[in-house]
Design a protein around this motif. Structure first.
Motif, PDB file in Angstrom:
ATOM      1  N   VAL A 265       0.872  -1.178   0.000  1.00  0.00           N
ATOM      2  CA  VAL A 265       0.000   0.000   0.000  1.00  0.00           C
ATOM      3  C   VAL A 265       0.911   1.230   0.000  1.00  0.00           C
ATOM      4  O   VAL A 265       2.066   1.158   0.466  1.00  0.00           O
ATOM      5  CB  VAL A 265      -0.943   0.054   1.224  1.00  0.00           C
ATOM      6  CG1 VAL A 265      -2.014  -1.017   1.154  1.00  0.00           C
ATOM      7  CG2 VAL A 265      -0.170  -0.051   2.527  1.00  0.00           C
ATOM      8  N   GLY A 266       0.409   2.318  -0.556  1.00  0.00           N
ATOM      9  CA  GLY A 266       1.217   3.539  -0.600  1.00  0.00           C
ATOM     10  C   GLY A 266       0.334   4.756  -0.766  1.00  0.00           C
ATOM     11  O   GLY A 266      -0.672   4.711  -1.483  1.00  0.00           O
ATOM     12  N   ALA A 267       0.694   5.833  -0.076  1.00  0.00           N
ATOM     13  CA  ALA A 267      -0.068   7.095  -0.217  1.00  0.00           C
ATOM     14  C   ALA A 267       0.761   8.230   0.377  1.00  0.00           C
ATOM     15  O   ALA A 267       1.761   7.993   1.052  1.00  0.00           O
ATOM     16  CB  ALA A 267      -1.403   6.997   0.518  1.00  0.00           C
ATOM     17  N   ILE A 268       0.294   9.443   0.126  1.00  0.00           N
ATOM     18  CA  ILE A 268       0.866  10.641   0.755  1.00  0.00           C
ATOM     19  C   ILE A 268      -0.232  11.283   1.573  1.00  0.00           C
ATOM     20  O   ILE A 268      -1.289  11.624   1.028  1.00  0.00           O
ATOM     21  CB  ILE A 268       1.384  11.629  -0.309  1.00  0.00           C
ATOM     22  CG1 ILE A 268       2.599  11.032  -1.034  1.00  0.00           C
ATOM     23  CG2 ILE A 268       1.749  12.977   0.333  1.00  0.00           C
ATOM     24  CD1 ILE A 268       3.018  11.792  -2.260  1.00  0.00           C
ATOM     25  N   GLY A 269      -0.037  11.356   2.889  1.00  0.00           N
ATOM     26  CA  GLY A 269      -1.100  11.875   3.757  1.00  0.00           C
ATOM     27  C   GLY A 269      -0.827  13.298   4.210  1.00  0.00           C
ATOM     28  O   GLY A 269      -1.736  14.007   4.608  1.00  0.00           O
ATOM     29  N   GLN A 270       0.415  13.696   4.199  1.00  0.00           N
ATOM     30  CA  GLN A 270       0.749  15.029   4.741  1.00  0.00           C
ATOM     31  C   GLN A 270       1.586  15.773   3.704  1.00  0.00           C
ATOM     32  O   GLN A 270       2.541  15.230   3.160  1.00  0.00           O
ATOM     33  CB  GLN A 270       1.555  14.875   6.025  1.00  0.00           C
ATOM     34  CG  GLN A 270       1.930  16.200   6.685  1.00  0.00           C
ATOM     35  CD  GLN A 270       2.966  16.011   7.790  1.00  0.00           C
ATOM     36  OE1 GLN A 270       4.019  15.428   7.552  1.00  0.00           O
ATOM     37  NE2 GLN A 270       2.630  16.446   8.985  1.00  0.00           N
ATOM     38  N   CYS A 271       1.170  17.017   3.378  1.00  0.00           N
ATOM     39  CA  CYS A 271       1.997  17.814   2.464  1.00  0.00           C
ATOM     40  C   CYS A 271       1.882  19.288   2.823  1.00  0.00           C
ATOM     41  O   CYS A 271       0.852  19.742   3.313  1.00  0.00           O
ATOM     42  CB  CYS A 271       1.588  17.584   1.015  1.00  0.00           C
ATOM     43  SG  CYS A 271      -0.007  18.217   0.596  1.00  0.00           S
ATOM     44  N   ASN A 272       2.965  20.000   2.655  1.00  0.00           N
ATOM     45  CA  ASN A 272       2.974  21.452   2.877  1.00  0.00           C
ATOM     46  C   ASN A 272       3.536  22.132   1.645  1.00  0.00           C
ATOM     47  O   ASN A 272       4.572  21.740   1.137  1.00  0.00           O
ATOM     48  CB  ASN A 272       3.842  21.794   4.102  1.00  0.00           C
ATOM     49  CG  ASN A 272       3.197  21.281   5.394  1.00  0.00           C
ATOM     50  OD1 ASN A 272       2.096  21.700   5.752  1.00  0.00           O
ATOM     51  ND2 ASN A 272       3.839  20.329   6.052  1.00  0.00           N
ATOM     52  N   VAL A 273       2.798  23.121   1.140  1.00  0.00           N
ATOM     53  CA  VAL A 273       3.170  23.835  -0.092  1.00  0.00           C
ATOM     54  C   VAL A 273       3.596  25.243   0.324  1.00  0.00           C
ATOM     55  O   VAL A 273       2.894  25.911   1.088  1.00  0.00           O
ATOM     56  CB  VAL A 273       1.960  23.899  -1.045  1.00  0.00           C
ATOM     57  CG1 VAL A 273       2.315  24.691  -2.302  1.00  0.00           C
ATOM     58  CG2 VAL A 273       1.499  22.500  -1.414  1.00  0.00           C
ATOM     59  N   TYR A 274       4.722  25.695  -0.175  1.00  0.00           N
ATOM     60  CA  TYR A 274       5.221  27.041   0.161  1.00  0.00           C
ATOM     61  C   TYR A 274       5.387  27.878  -1.106  1.00  0.00           C
ATOM     62  O   TYR A 274       5.893  27.353  -2.106  1.00  0.00           O
ATOM     63  CB  TYR A 274       6.577  26.923   0.875  1.00  0.00           C
ATOM     64  CG  TYR A 274       6.534  26.074   2.111  1.00  0.00           C
ATOM     65  CD1 TYR A 274       6.842  24.709   2.049  1.00  0.00           C
ATOM     66  CD2 TYR A 274       6.124  26.590   3.336  1.00  0.00           C
ATOM     67  CE1 TYR A 274       6.789  23.912   3.187  1.00  0.00           C
ATOM     68  CE2 TYR A 274       6.066  25.801   4.477  1.00  0.00           C
ATOM     69  CZ  TYR A 274       6.386  24.459   4.391  1.00  0.00           C
ATOM     70  OH  TYR A 274       6.315  23.681   5.519  1.00  0.00           O
ATOM     71  N   PRO A 275       4.989  29.140  -1.124  1.00  0.00           N
ATOM     72  CA  PRO A 275       4.398  29.878   0.002  1.00  0.00           C
ATOM     73  C   PRO A 275       2.874  29.703   0.102  1.00  0.00           C
ATOM     74  O   PRO A 275       2.232  30.408   0.856  1.00  0.00           O
ATOM     75  CB  PRO A 275       4.731  31.318  -0.337  1.00  0.00           C
ATOM     76  CG  PRO A 275       4.706  31.366  -1.823  1.00  0.00           C
ATOM     77  CD  PRO A 275       5.207  30.030  -2.286  1.00  0.00           C
TER      78      PRO A 275
END
Ligand code: HGY
Ligand code: MN
Ligand code: MN
Length: 416
Positions: A265-275
């Motif tokens: 299984v694989g996923a991305i649960g947390q992301c932060n985009v700047y700015p």
């Protein structure tokens, strides 16, 4: 060692009432909980649990990671205790049962033994492990990982949350930093009751999951650096769009997991985009990939494919890329004797059961490295968890706690 009689049962209503009482602390906004580790809500939950343990005459020990150990004495003070527990911290949009069922299921065992004045040879200790979820302070199962010698305490204390607060400082701030040396306790065995957090048991109509193995986990944090520029006036060929890189790597993560079915299984649960401005091309994104598999080889294969593919994407888009492993544990095989005690208990009590691999990580995955360990699972509605709508039935929680009860007291040895 005498087996518990099949009619020896916990009080399912009392357990349910305690689950509902604990759920009032750190309420979410949609019926679940937000009792994240080392917050004031976590401190309140700990105090409520402490008061319940005091009422049962248990002696409380707290270690330097804040983990709580509430002991009921056995008749043989030299016998290593049987430990039973899980975690009271929740996800930010968590449910009422993830972790809590295992801690309060342990408490219900003690309440029942005290009520029936049943003695055991080995002491029994209920555990509330600090920071199982790993959301506020990565990685997950942090305190049990230090207990099992997988992380140093200094490294754990230096974990930072999104606001830059340190784990060690927050533990001291809420007043739950104990003085026990972490890992100094020796265990005869450890049992953890947990909701399945997946759909199998409910869909196939089983009361109990007898957990034989646990998936391995890799959390890889990726930082992509491009160049902030105007979303309107920058010609497409000139862009260094970190957001586009994240989108392509998100697709790559899904593709790798699908290419390794059924053991991945694989996923991305947390992301932060700047700015994170509507009219600025993202100059930087930071996100965490969660890969899991019960197979060592599959885990390794996925990580190799990710590294290769992510670097190709970064190069094609003119981005800098950094990849850091911020969480890991190997696939787990639980102790056969403990698994057998759980299977026997379920059969004796007349529950339907299925052997199952845990999809989620648990404190038991680390404790399995230092003591004979196994887990019991109960179904959850639609397999939903890490969602405020997480739900179980009272019958499921009662059945799980009854199996936990029998496995624990048979292992601790009933003294006639
Ligand atoms: O991430 C996990 O598997 C656990 O719920 N902390
Ligand atoms: Mn959990
Ligand atoms: Mn969880």
């Amino acid at each position: 060692m005498s087996e518990p009689a099949a009619n020896l049962k916990i009080n399912g209503d009392r357990l349910w009432d305690s689950l509902m009482e604990m759920a009032k602390i750190g309420p979410g906004i949609a019926g679940g909980n937000n009792r994240q580790t080392l917050t004031d809500a976590d401190a309140q939950g700990r105090s409520l649990f402490q008061s319940w343990c005091d009422a049962e005459g248990l002696s409380m020990g707290i270690d330097q990671m804040g983990t709580m150990f509430a002991m009921r004495a056995g008749t043989d003070s030299d016998a290593l205790p049987v430990y039973v527990g899980s975690h009271l911290d929740t996800q930010p949009t968590g449910g009422k049962y993830d972790g809590v069922l295992g801690v309060l299921g342990g408490l219900e065992i003690i309440r029942t033994l005290n009520e029936m004045d049943i003695k055991t040879r080995h002491p029994i200790v209920i555990v509330n492990w600090t920071n199982e979820e790993g959301t506020r302070f990565a990685p997950p199962m942090l305190a049990s990982g230090v207990f099992a010698g997988m992380h140093s305490q200094d490294w754990a204390y230096a974990r930072k949350d999104a606001e830059g607060k340190f784990f060690g400082d927050e533990l001291k701030r809420i007043g739950w930093c104990g003085d026990e040396v972490v890992g100094s306790r020796k265990m005869h065995a450890f049992f953890e009751l947990h909701i399945e957090q997946g759909p199998i048991l409910e869909a196939e109509g089983f009361d109990i999951g007898v957990v034989t193995h646990g998936q391995g986990l890799n959390w890889i944090q990726v930082t992509l650096t491009g160049r902030e520029s105007h979303t309107g006036s920058t010609p497409m060929p000139m862009r260094k769009n970190a957001g586009l890189g994240m989108a392509r790597i998100t697709e790559l993560v899904h593709k790798i997991a699908m290419e390794n079915q059924p053991q991945a299984v694989g996923a991305i649960g947390q992301c932060n985009v700047y700015p994170n401005s509507r009219n600025i091309i993202p100059g930087k994104v930071v996100f965490t990939i969660d890969f899991r598999s019960p197979s060592f080889d599959t885990q390794d294969r996925m990580e190799v494919a990710l590294t290769k593919g992510a670097n190709e994407i970064a190069s094609e888009l003119g981005l800098e890329i950094e990849m850091e492993k911020v969480g890991h544990f190997d696939p787990v095989t639980f102790n056969k004797d403990c698994v057998h005690a759980i299977q026997k208990a379920s059969d004796r009590l007349g529950y339907s059961s299925k052997e199952i691999i845990s999809g989620a990580g648990h404190d038991a995955c680390w404790i399995n490295r230092s003591a004979p360990t196994a887990m019991i699972m109960c179904p959850c509605v639609d397999g939903l968890s890490h969602n405020e709508a997480e739900d179980i039935t009272k019958d499921w929680s009662t059945a799980g706690a009854n199996v936990l009860f029998h496995a624990v007291i048979e292992t601790a040895g009933i003294v006639d």
